[in-house]
Design a protein around this motif. Structure first.
Motif, PDB file in Angstrom:
ATOM      1  N   GLU A  63      -6.877   4.796  -4.760  1.00  0.00           N
ATOM      2  CA  GLU A  63      -7.076   4.063  -3.508  1.00  0.00           C
ATOM      3  C   GLU A  63      -7.616   2.665  -3.785  1.00  0.00           C
ATOM      4  N   SER A 111     -12.027   2.719   4.223  1.00  0.00           N
ATOM      5  CA  SER A 111     -10.685   3.256   3.973  1.00  0.00           C
ATOM      6  C   SER A 111     -10.736   4.688   3.456  1.00  0.00           C
ATOM      7  N   SER A 163      -2.995   7.878   0.369  1.00  0.00           N
ATOM      8  CA  SER A 163      -3.062   8.459   1.708  1.00  0.00           C
ATOM      9  C   SER A 163      -1.700   8.340   2.372  1.00  0.00           C
ATOM     10  N   GLY A 201      -8.119  -0.321   5.241  1.00  0.00           N
ATOM     11  CA  GLY A 201      -7.587   0.734   6.095  1.00  0.00           C
ATOM     12  C   GLY A 201      -8.319   0.761   7.421  1.00  0.00           C
ATOM     13  N   VAL A 206     -11.787   7.173   6.237  1.00  0.00           N
ATOM     14  CA  VAL A 206     -10.687   7.459   7.158  1.00  0.00           C
ATOM     15  C   VAL A 206      -9.603   8.277   6.459  1.00  0.00           C
ATOM     16  N   GLY A 207      -9.248   7.864   5.233  1.00  0.00           N
ATOM     17  CA  GLY A 207      -8.200   8.556   4.490  1.00  0.00           C
ATOM     18  C   GLY A 207      -8.537  10.010   4.212  1.00  0.00           C
ATOM     19  N   THR A 265      -1.155   8.600   5.600  1.00  0.00           N
ATOM     20  CA  THR A 265      -1.220   8.111   6.980  1.00  0.00           C
ATOM     21  C   THR A 265      -2.147   6.906   7.162  1.00  0.00           C
ATOM     22  N   LEU A 266      -2.817   6.456   6.117  1.00  0.00           N
ATOM     23  CA  LEU A 266      -3.705   5.298   6.247  1.00  0.00           C
ATOM     24  C   LEU A 266      -2.873   4.049   6.530  1.00  0.00           C
ATOM     25  N   SER A 267      -3.283   3.283   7.539  1.00  0.00           N
ATOM     26  CA  SER A 267      -2.587   2.055   7.909  1.00  0.00           C
ATOM     27  C   SER A 267      -3.470   0.862   7.548  1.00  0.00           C
ATOM     28  N   VAL A 268      -2.949   0.004   6.696  1.00  0.00           N
ATOM     29  CA  VAL A 268      -3.729  -1.109   6.149  1.00  0.00           C
ATOM     30  C   VAL A 268      -3.441  -2.399   6.910  1.00  0.00           C
ATOM     31  N   TYR A 306       0.833  -1.213   0.000  1.00  0.00           N
ATOM     32  CA  TYR A 306       0.000   0.000   0.000  1.00  0.00           C
ATOM     33  C   TYR A 306       0.863   1.257   0.000  1.00  0.00           C
ATOM     34  N   SER A 325      -4.906   3.930  11.958  1.00  0.00           N
ATOM     35  CA  SER A 325      -4.593   5.085  11.112  1.00  0.00           C
ATOM     36  C   SER A 325      -4.554   6.367  11.926  1.00  0.00           C
TER      37      SER A 325
END
Length: 399
Positions: free
Chosen positions: A304, A284, A70, A325, A287-288, A72-75, A64, A330
């Motif tokens: 995305e 996702s 994004s 995400g 949040v993103g 800062t998005l954490s998958v 990702y 995140s």
């Protein structure tokens, strides 16, 4: 074809500096600490071996970082996708069997291919037409079912069911067999996490910590619960007292392999994969966009789709499960100061190191602690006041 359009990594990598690297590295350490118990918990929620959650938090995060937009998005594995995975696989095989694991890998691969196809077809705009009340209600209902499904682990009883009514009836029938030691661990961990969520932040600020640091430490409270209960289980031999532990987790990185090419299995899982893809994409993007707006940044919904799709395909290739995400991780990544997607790649390295060297300690981790972690995490998904707000805004939407 403009390669740069499909590899957002190329946009920010040339200007990547030392200060950004330090910020991303600090954020990665914090998120790694948070992700380890979450990954284990969500794998068990999906009915999969604990290590599958770790596998789904390594390669997908790195992939990702290359394809997502994004910063800062954490998958990784999330509660709703885990519940949907369990629901999709339950009719096909028993949890814990090889067939069940094969199905999870196919589900991740199929979901990834669907997301990538939608991204290439520029269908990201469809997210604007999804009903917010429907998505909100679905996530709230999922949160309630997930929380109820974890009560059996908190109490140490045998219970089952595919919906809330069945789960509650099963719990009522087996409540008399509650394991005292398990309940002590589960209720204790649950109480600590709830108190930490509401009281720890102001206590830390009163002690002189900055608001940002207090927020970060509060969000990483689950790792303290994991450490304490794991030590207790080891020292007091709680496994011999009926407390279910995670058990031996294989050390080592996941091996890369193609998913099963059984066409019949792919057909059976197609609808479930589509639903997981849509719900995961909406979560996702929501949040993103929220996090990006705080820094006057933007994300590309079409890209995305490709980024999430590539992450899920990589999860399938590395023996993982469907990913998307996550809200809590995140937000922690954002608050910890992550500035670029490299933070996700650093986090992947941290999870990989944990998979290599920390799995012996995970064997003593009580399942009740992971259940408490899940219940507190999904509490943020439950938004019952939304019903009243929707009623005031629009009766058809409420319906």
């Amino acid at each position: 074809m403009n390669v740069k359009h499909y590899l957002p990594l190329l946009d920010w990598l040339p200007g990547y500096g030392r200060s950004q690297a330090v910020s991303d590295l600090v954020a990665a350490v914090i998120v790694t600490v948070m992700l380890i118990p979450q990954s284990l918990a969500y794998a068990l929620l999906a009915g999969l071996p604990a290590q599958v959650g770790l596998y789904a938090s390594i390669l997908p995060l790195a992939v990702y970082a290359v394809f997502g937009t994004s910063r800062t998005l954490s998958v990784g594995p999330v509660a709703v996708a885990s519940l949907m995975t369990a629901a999709a696989l339950a009719p096909l095989a028993d949890a814990g069997t090889v067939e069940y694991l094969v199905g999870a890998v196919v589900l991740a691969s199929l979901s990834g291919l669907m997301l990538m196809a939608m991204g290439l077809l520029r269908l990201g705009f469809l997210a604007n037409f999804l009903s917010h009340p429907v998505i909100s209600a679905f996530i709230t209902a999922s949160g309630i079912v997930i929380a109820a499904s974890q009560l059996k682990h908190i109490l140490g009883v045998e219970a089952s069911g595919h919906n809330l009514l069945e789960i509650l009836n099963s719990l009522a029938d087996s409540i008399g067999q509650t394991n005292v030691a398990t309940a002590a661990v589960g209720v204790g961990a649950l109480a600590f996490l709830l108190v930490a969520r509401k009281r720890l932040n102001p206590l830390l600020r009163a002690a002189g910590l900055t608001s940002r640091l207090a927020d970060i430490l509060t969000k990483t409270a689950p790792i303290l619960a994991v450490l304490v209960t794991t030590l207790l289980a080891w020292q007091l031999n709680l496994g011999a007292q009926g407390v279910k532990l995670v058990g031996q987790v294989p050390a080592g990185l996941p091996s890369l392999a193609l998913p099963s090419l059984d066409w019949g299995l792919w057909q059976q899982l197609a609808v479930s994969a589509l639903l997981i893809s849509v719900v995961g994409f909406v979560e996702s993007v929501s949040v993103g966009q929220t996090l990006a707006a705080k820094r006057r940044q933007r994300i590309d919904p079409d890209q995305e789709l490709i980024g999430l799709g590539a992450a899920n395909v990589s999860a399938g290739l590395s023996g993982g499960m469907p990913v998307t995400g996550g809200f809590s991780r995140s937000v922690v990544n954002f608050d910890a100061g992550a500035e670029t997607p490299a933070a996700g790649a650093f986090t992947a390295v941290g999870i990989a190191l944990a998979t290599l060297y920390l799995t012996p300690a995970i064997a003593y981790l009580p399942q009740a602690t992971l259940a408490a972690t899940i219940m507190v995490a999904v509490a943020t998904l439950i938004d019952l006041p939304a019903l009243a707000r929707t009623w005031r805004y629009s009766r058809p939407d409420f319906g």
